[in-house]
Write a protein that holds these residues in place. Sequence first.
Motif, PDB file in Angstrom:
ATOM      1  N   LEU A 252      43.970  43.167  -8.419  1.00  0.00           N
ATOM      2  CA  LEU A 252      43.237  43.290  -7.671  1.00  0.00           C
ATOM      3  C   LEU A 252      43.993  42.056  -6.335  1.00  0.00           C
ATOM      4  O   LEU A 252      43.897  43.007  -5.295  1.00  0.00           O
ATOM      5  N   ILE A 253      44.048  41.737  -5.958  1.00  0.00           N
ATOM      6  CA  ILE A 253      44.900  40.779  -5.280  1.00  0.00           C
ATOM      7  C   ILE A 253      46.316  41.638  -4.807  1.00  0.00           C
ATOM      8  O   ILE A 253      46.330  41.321  -3.844  1.00  0.00           O
ATOM      9  N   PRO A 254      46.812  42.428  -5.759  1.00  0.00           N
ATOM     10  CA  PRO A 254      48.161  42.753  -5.614  1.00  0.00           C
ATOM     11  C   PRO A 254      47.723  44.164  -4.711  1.00  0.00           C
ATOM     12  O   PRO A 254      48.430  44.146  -3.567  1.00  0.00           O
ATOM     13  N   VAL A 255      46.586  44.374  -5.475  1.00  0.00           N
ATOM     14  CA  VAL A 255      46.359  46.388  -5.059  1.00  0.00           C
ATOM     15  C   VAL A 255      46.197  45.656  -3.282  1.00  0.00           C
ATOM     16  O   VAL A 255      46.457  46.370  -2.148  1.00  0.00           O
TER      17      VAL A 255
ATOM     18  N   GLY B  79      43.721  37.070 -14.725  1.00  0.00           N
ATOM     19  CA  GLY B  79      45.091  38.036 -14.872  1.00  0.00           C
ATOM     20  C   GLY B  79      44.440  39.548 -14.297  1.00  0.00           C
ATOM     21  O   GLY B  79      45.403  39.709 -13.304  1.00  0.00           O
ATOM     22  N   VAL B  80      43.304  39.717 -14.341  1.00  0.00           N
ATOM     23  CA  VAL B  80      43.084  40.905 -13.615  1.00  0.00           C
ATOM     24  C   VAL B  80      43.039  40.357 -12.593  1.00  0.00           C
ATOM     25  O   VAL B  80      43.844  41.465 -11.542  1.00  0.00           O
ATOM     26  N   LEU B  81      42.504  39.323 -11.590  1.00  0.00           N
ATOM     27  CA  LEU B  81      42.289  39.368 -10.280  1.00  0.00           C
ATOM     28  C   LEU B  81      43.691  38.545  -9.699  1.00  0.00           C
ATOM     29  O   LEU B  81      44.263  39.317  -8.679  1.00  0.00           O
ATOM     30  N   MET B  82      44.683  38.204 -10.654  1.00  0.00           N
ATOM     31  CA  MET B  82      45.975  37.860  -9.785  1.00  0.00           C
ATOM     32  C   MET B  82      46.750  38.815  -9.889  1.00  0.00           C
ATOM     33  O   MET B  82      47.833  38.774  -9.218  1.00  0.00           O
TER      34      MET B  82
ATOM     35  N   TRP C  88      47.272  45.724   2.741  1.00  0.00           N
ATOM     36  CA  TRP C  88      46.517  45.476   3.889  1.00  0.00           C
ATOM     37  C   TRP C  88      48.354  45.693   4.394  1.00  0.00           C
ATOM     38  O   TRP C  88      48.860  46.133   5.834  1.00  0.00           O
ATOM     39  N   TYR C  89      49.424  45.202   3.180  1.00  0.00           N
ATOM     40  CA  TYR C  89      50.903  45.734   4.095  1.00  0.00           C
ATOM     41  C   TYR C  89      50.883  47.339   4.202  1.00  0.00           C
ATOM     42  O   TYR C  89      52.112  47.205   5.504  1.00  0.00           O
ATOM     43  N   SER C  90      50.638  48.375   3.726  1.00  0.00           N
ATOM     44  CA  SER C  90      50.829  49.551   4.208  1.00  0.00           C
ATOM     45  C   SER C  90      49.894  49.763   5.289  1.00  0.00           C
ATOM     46  O   SER C  90      50.540  50.811   6.319  1.00  0.00           O
ATOM     47  N   LEU C  91      48.931  49.189   6.243  1.00  0.00           N
ATOM     48  CA  LEU C  91      48.684  49.118   7.370  1.00  0.00           C
ATOM     49  C   LEU C  91      50.202  47.742   8.804  1.00  0.00           C
ATOM     50  O   LEU C  91      49.284  48.130   9.750  1.00  0.00           O
ATOM     51  N   HIS C  92      51.147  47.398   8.089  1.00  0.00           N
ATOM     52  CA  HIS C  92      51.541  47.332   8.855  1.00  0.00           C
ATOM     53  C   HIS C  92      52.956  47.196   8.971  1.00  0.00           C
ATOM     54  O   HIS C  92      53.464  47.508   7.715  1.00  0.00           O
ATOM     55  N   GLU C  93      53.744  46.685   9.195  1.00  0.00           N
ATOM     56  CA  GLU C  93      55.485  46.933   8.815  1.00  0.00           C
ATOM     57  C   GLU C  93      55.615  45.695   9.264  1.00  0.00           C
ATOM     58  O   GLU C  93      55.675  44.365  10.427  1.00  0.00           O
ATOM     59  N   TRP C  94      56.148  44.958   7.973  1.00  0.00           N
ATOM     60  CA  TRP C  94      56.658  43.828   7.874  1.00  0.00           C
ATOM     61  C   TRP C  94      58.331  43.419   7.731  1.00  0.00           C
ATOM     62  O   TRP C  94      59.098  44.217   6.871  1.00  0.00           O
TER      63      TRP C  94
END
Length: 315
Positions: free
Chosen positions: A50-53, A44-47, A58-64
Motif C-alpha cells: 500500500l505505501i509503495p503504491v 507487510g501489506v501496508l509496508m 505521488w511520484y507519477s505526478l512529479h518529476e524528481w
Amino acid sequence: MTDTHLRGRDATRVSPAGDRSRFWTARRKDALTGYAFVAPELLGVLMLVLIPVGLAAWYSLHEWNVFSGELKYVGGDNWVALTTDPNIPSMLGATVVFSLGVVLLNMALGLGLAVMLNRKVRGIEFFRTLFFSPVVVSVVAWTLVWGLLLQDNGVINELLKLVGVDGPNWLNNGPTAMIAVIITQVLRSAGVNMVLFLAALQGVPAELYEAARLDGAGRGRMFWSVTLPLISPTVLLTAILTVIGALQSFAIIAVLTQGGPETSTTVLVYYVFQQAFLFSKIGYGSALALMLLVFVLILTVVQWQLRRKFVFYED
C-alpha cells in the motif's frame, strides 16, 4: 464497625477486577488472538504494497531529480507522455509475446512433468527433486550459465553442429533472443507448477479412473473428462500465478539481453527499470509501474471471473 460495612468495603475493593474479568470475555480474547496472528501480514501489506503504491502514485505526478533532490510537480504530464512515447507499442508487443510464451509453455511443461511423475515407482523422488531444483537456484547464476550456453560459439550451437544444423547467434537476433529468454524463464520456474499439479493429481480419486476404464475410456479421454475437470481449481491458481510472474520477470532479461537487441526483449517491467533508474525519470517510471499494476489487476480479475465457466468444484 459492623459486618455490613466490612462487606461493603470488600466489594468496593474487588470491583475493578470484576470489571476486568467481565471485559476480557472469551470472545474478545479469541478476537485479539486472531488480530495478533494477522497483524504481521497486514503490516507487510501496508509496508510493502500500500505505501509503495501510494508513493508511486505521488511520484507519477512529479518529476524528481535524484541528483539535486529537486521534486517538481508536473501534474498529469507523465501520464500524457505514456500516450506519446514511441517505444510503448514495441514494449507492449514484447510484453505480450513474452508473457504468452512463458504462460503457455510453463503450464504445459509443469502439467506434463506432473503427469509423468505421478507414479509410484522406485526412485521417482529423485526425478521430482531434479526437475524442481532449478527453482531454488539463484536466478542470476541460472541466467549467467544460460548466457554462456547461448553464445554464438556456445554449447548449444556446438551440439546443433553435430546434427548438421548451423545454430543462430541466439542473443543478438530479435526473434531468437525472445525465444531464449522465454525458454530460460520457463525451464527455471516450471518446477513450481509441477509441484502444484502433482499435488492436485494425487488428490483425484482412483475409483473415478476405474469407472472410466470400465466405460471403455482411453488415457486421452480420462485425462480430458476426469483429470482436467478435477484439477481445474489448481489450473486456475497456476494460471494466475504464472501470468503475474511473467509480467514481473526482470532479472533474466536484465542479465541475459538487457532488453535488446534494440527493444525486442524490452518488456514492461524492464522498461520501468530503464526509465526510472537508468534514465533517472522517476516520475515517468512510476507512471509505468502503475500501468503494470493495472494490467496485472485486470488480468487477475478476468481469470478469476472465468472460473465460473471453466473451473469445476466438487461441492
